[in-house]
Design a protein around this motif. Sequence first.
Motif, PDB file in Angstrom:
ATOM      1  N   LEU A 182       8.280  14.430  -1.225  1.00 41.49           N
ATOM      2  CA  LEU A 182       6.931  13.878  -1.370  1.00 41.49           C
ATOM      3  C   LEU A 182       6.527  13.151  -0.091  1.00 41.49           C
ATOM      4  O   LEU A 182       7.201  12.204   0.334  1.00 41.49           O
ATOM      5  N   GLU A 183       5.451  13.597   0.524  1.00 42.59           N
ATOM      6  CA  GLU A 183       4.982  12.998   1.783  1.00 42.59           C
ATOM      7  C   GLU A 183       4.802  11.486   1.658  1.00 42.59           C
ATOM      8  O   GLU A 183       5.207  10.725   2.540  1.00 42.59           O
ATOM      9  N   ALA A 184       4.207  11.022   0.570  1.00 36.60           N
ATOM     10  CA  ALA A 184       3.963   9.580   0.402  1.00 36.60           C
ATOM     11  C   ALA A 184       5.280   8.808   0.316  1.00 36.60           C
ATOM     12  O   ALA A 184       5.377   7.682   0.810  1.00 36.60           O
ATOM     13  N   ALA A 185       6.291   9.392  -0.286  1.00 35.81           N
ATOM     14  CA  ALA A 185       7.602   8.730  -0.369  1.00 35.81           C
ATOM     15  C   ALA A 185       8.259   8.680   1.007  1.00 35.81           C
ATOM     16  O   ALA A 185       8.907   7.682   1.356  1.00 35.81           O
ATOM     17  N   ARG A 186       8.091   9.723   1.799  1.00 32.83           N
ATOM     18  CA  ARG A 186       8.620   9.695   3.176  1.00 32.83           C
ATOM     19  C   ARG A 186       7.896   8.643   4.000  1.00 32.83           C
ATOM     20  O   ARG A 186       8.518   7.926   4.803  1.00 32.83           O
ATOM     21  N   ARG A 187       6.579   8.514   3.830  1.00 33.58           N
ATOM     22  CA  ARG A 187       5.824   7.474   4.550  1.00 33.58           C
ATOM     23  C   ARG A 187       6.298   6.083   4.129  1.00 33.58           C
ATOM     24  O   ARG A 187       6.384   5.173   4.954  1.00 33.58           O
ATOM     25  N   LEU A 188       6.616   5.925   2.846  1.00 38.25           N
ATOM     26  CA  LEU A 188       7.134   4.641   2.374  1.00 38.25           C
ATOM     27  C   LEU A 188       8.439   4.315   3.091  1.00 38.25           C
ATOM     28  O   LEU A 188       8.632   3.186   3.550  1.00 38.25           O
ATOM     29  N   ASP A 238       0.832  -1.209   0.000  1.00 43.26           N
ATOM     30  CA  ASP A 238       0.000   0.000   0.000  1.00 43.26           C
ATOM     31  C   ASP A 238       0.865   1.257   0.000  1.00 43.26           C
ATOM     32  O   ASP A 238       0.574   2.223  -0.719  1.00 43.26           O
ATOM     33  N   ALA A 239       1.928   1.256   0.807  1.00 47.63           N
ATOM     34  CA  ALA A 239       2.826   2.415   0.885  1.00 47.63           C
ATOM     35  C   ALA A 239       3.550   2.623  -0.447  1.00 47.63           C
ATOM     36  O   ALA A 239       3.742   3.764  -0.887  1.00 47.63           O
ATOM     37  N   ILE A 240       3.952   1.539  -1.095  1.00 45.44           N
ATOM     38  CA  ILE A 240       4.613   1.627  -2.401  1.00 45.44           C
ATOM     39  C   ILE A 240       3.647   2.211  -3.425  1.00 45.44           C
ATOM     40  O   ILE A 240       3.996   3.131  -4.178  1.00 45.44           O
ATOM     41  N   GLU A 241       2.432   1.699  -3.467  1.00 43.08           N
ATOM     42  CA  GLU A 241       1.438   2.201  -4.420  1.00 43.08           C
ATOM     43  C   GLU A 241       1.149   3.674  -4.189  1.00 43.08           C
ATOM     44  O   GLU A 241       1.025   4.451  -5.148  1.00 43.08           O
ATOM     45  N   ALA A 242       1.055   4.102  -2.928  1.00 45.17           N
ATOM     46  CA  ALA A 242       0.801   5.516  -2.622  1.00 45.17           C
ATOM     47  C   ALA A 242       1.976   6.387  -3.063  1.00 45.17           C
ATOM     48  O   ALA A 242       1.777   7.478  -3.618  1.00 45.17           O
ATOM     49  N   ALA A 243       3.191   5.928  -2.851  1.00 43.94           N
ATOM     50  CA  ALA A 243       4.372   6.694  -3.259  1.00 43.94           C
ATOM     51  C   ALA A 243       4.415   6.847  -4.776  1.00 43.94           C
ATOM     52  O   ALA A 243       4.683   7.937  -5.293  1.00 43.94           O
ATOM     53  N   PHE A 244       4.121   5.758  -5.495  1.00 44.56           N
ATOM     54  CA  PHE A 244       4.152   5.844  -6.955  1.00 44.56           C
ATOM     55  C   PHE A 244       3.004   6.692  -7.488  1.00 44.56           C
ATOM     56  O   PHE A 244       3.164   7.378  -8.503  1.00 44.56           O
ATOM     57  N   ALA A 245       1.875   6.694  -6.822  1.00 43.61           N
ATOM     58  CA  ALA A 245       0.780   7.582  -7.224  1.00 43.61           C
ATOM     59  C   ALA A 245       1.207   9.040  -7.069  1.00 43.61           C
ATOM     60  O   ALA A 245       0.929   9.873  -7.943  1.00 43.61           O
ATOM     61  N   ALA A 246       1.909   9.339  -5.979  1.00 40.87           N
ATOM     62  CA  ALA A 246       2.394  10.710  -5.761  1.00 40.87           C
ATOM     63  C   ALA A 246       3.427  11.097  -6.820  1.00 40.87           C
ATOM     64  O   ALA A 246       3.421  12.224  -7.317  1.00 40.87           O
ATOM     65  N   VAL A 247       4.300  10.164  -7.173  1.00 41.93           N
ATOM     66  CA  VAL A 247       5.285  10.432  -8.219  1.00 41.93           C
ATOM     67  C   VAL A 247       4.576  10.684  -9.549  1.00 41.93           C
ATOM     68  O   VAL A 247       4.940  11.601 -10.293  1.00 41.93           O
ATOM     69  N   GLU A 248       3.551   9.903  -9.850  1.00 42.21           N
ATOM     70  CA  GLU A 248       2.799  10.098 -11.103  1.00 42.21           C
ATOM     71  C   GLU A 248       2.145  11.482 -11.148  1.00 42.21           C
ATOM     72  O   GLU A 248       2.091  12.107 -12.196  1.00 42.21           O
ATOM     73  N   VAL A 249       1.660  11.957 -10.008  1.00 37.55           N
ATOM     74  CA  VAL A 249       1.045  13.289  -9.965  1.00 37.55           C
ATOM     75  C   VAL A 249       2.106  14.365 -10.178  1.00 37.55           C
ATOM     76  O   VAL A 249       1.912  15.296 -10.960  1.00 37.55           O
ATOM     77  N   GLN A 250       3.247  14.238  -9.492  1.00 35.37           N
ATOM     78  CA  GLN A 250       4.318  15.240  -9.582  1.00 35.37           C
ATOM     79  C   GLN A 250       5.067  15.179 -10.910  1.00 35.37           C
ATOM     80  O   GLN A 250       5.533  16.195 -11.395  1.00 35.37           O
ATOM     81  N   ARG A 251       5.244  13.968 -11.453  1.00 34.64           N
ATOM     82  CA  ARG A 251       5.957  13.726 -12.704  1.00 34.64           C
ATOM     83  C   ARG A 251       7.321  14.437 -12.737  1.00 34.64           C
ATOM     84  O   ARG A 251       7.602  15.223 -13.644  1.00 34.64           O
ATOM     85  N   PRO A 252       8.167  14.170 -11.742  1.00 36.32           N
ATOM     86  CA  PRO A 252       9.472  14.847 -11.712  1.00 36.32           C
ATOM     87  C   PRO A 252      10.337  14.434 -12.906  1.00 36.32           C
ATOM     88  O   PRO A 252      10.310  13.285 -13.337  1.00 36.32           O
ATOM     89  N   THR A 286       7.683   3.118   6.518  1.00 33.39           N
ATOM     90  CA  THR A 286       7.138   1.759   6.469  1.00 33.39           C
ATOM     91  C   THR A 286       8.242   0.745   6.233  1.00 33.39           C
ATOM     92  O   THR A 286       8.300  -0.288   6.902  1.00 33.39           O
ATOM     93  N   VAL A 287       9.141   1.044   5.298  1.00 32.22           N
ATOM     94  CA  VAL A 287      10.254   0.132   5.004  1.00 32.22           C
ATOM     95  C   VAL A 287      11.109  -0.060   6.253  1.00 32.22           C
ATOM     96  O   VAL A 287      11.511  -1.183   6.574  1.00 32.22           O
ATOM     97  N   ALA A 288      11.383   1.013   6.971  1.00 32.63           N
ATOM     98  CA  ALA A 288      12.214   0.920   8.169  1.00 32.63           C
ATOM     99  C   ALA A 288      11.589  -0.009   9.214  1.00 32.63           C
ATOM    100  O   ALA A 288      12.302  -0.729   9.918  1.00 32.63           O
ATOM    101  N   LYS A 289      10.260  -0.021   9.304  1.00 23.79           N
ATOM    102  CA  LYS A 289       9.580  -0.895  10.279  1.00 23.79           C
ATOM    103  C   LYS A 289       9.709  -2.365   9.906  1.00 23.79           C
ATOM    104  O   LYS A 289       9.731  -3.221  10.771  1.00 23.79           O
ATOM    105  N   TRP A 290       9.774  -2.661   8.605  1.00 27.46           N
ATOM    106  CA  TRP A 290       9.781  -4.046   8.150  1.00 27.46           C
ATOM    107  C   TRP A 290      11.179  -4.577   7.824  1.00 27.46           C
ATOM    108  O   TRP A 290      11.352  -5.771   7.610  1.00 27.46           O
ATOM    109  N   ALA A 291      12.161  -3.685   7.781  1.00 33.78           N
ATOM    110  CA  ALA A 291      13.514  -4.096   7.388  1.00 33.78           C
ATOM    111  C   ALA A 291      14.099  -5.070   8.403  1.00 33.78           C
ATOM    112  O   ALA A 291      13.928  -4.920   9.614  1.00 33.78           O
ATOM    113  N   VAL A 292      14.781  -6.064   7.887  1.00 29.43           N
ATOM    114  CA  VAL A 292      15.490  -7.018   8.729  1.00 29.43           C
ATOM    115  C   VAL A 292      16.939  -6.556   8.790  1.00 29.43           C
ATOM    116  O   VAL A 292      17.529  -6.195   7.773  1.00 29.43           O
TER     117      VAL A 292
END
Length: 87
Positions: free
Chosen positions: A53-59, A6-20, A62-68
């Motif tokens: 991008l807020e969604a990329a920061r949230r990603l 979900d976090a990945i999809e949200a980050a990519f949606a934000a990137v699609e909107v910004q289109r850097p 999220t990654v930090a919580k799941w990282a081994v």
Amino acid sequence: MSRSVDAIEAAFAAVEVQRPEGIRYAYLRQADSAEFISLLDLDEGTENPLPGLEAARRLQTTVAKWAVGTGATPQPFDVLGAYRIFS
């Protein structure tokens, strides 16, 4: 693991909107696994827009919580061969 997806999809949606300009970005998951790989390629002189991008920061949170082991940190790589993935 769905929170990660979900976090990945949200980050990519934000990137699609910004289109850097000047970036190529991908997130991969090993098939039938919980292992993820993120790829980011920046044109020379292009600043990474993802921290803005807020969604990329949230990603990243999220990654930090799941990282081994140690948390995921950006690492530079030399591209030795590629076909249409970075251009």
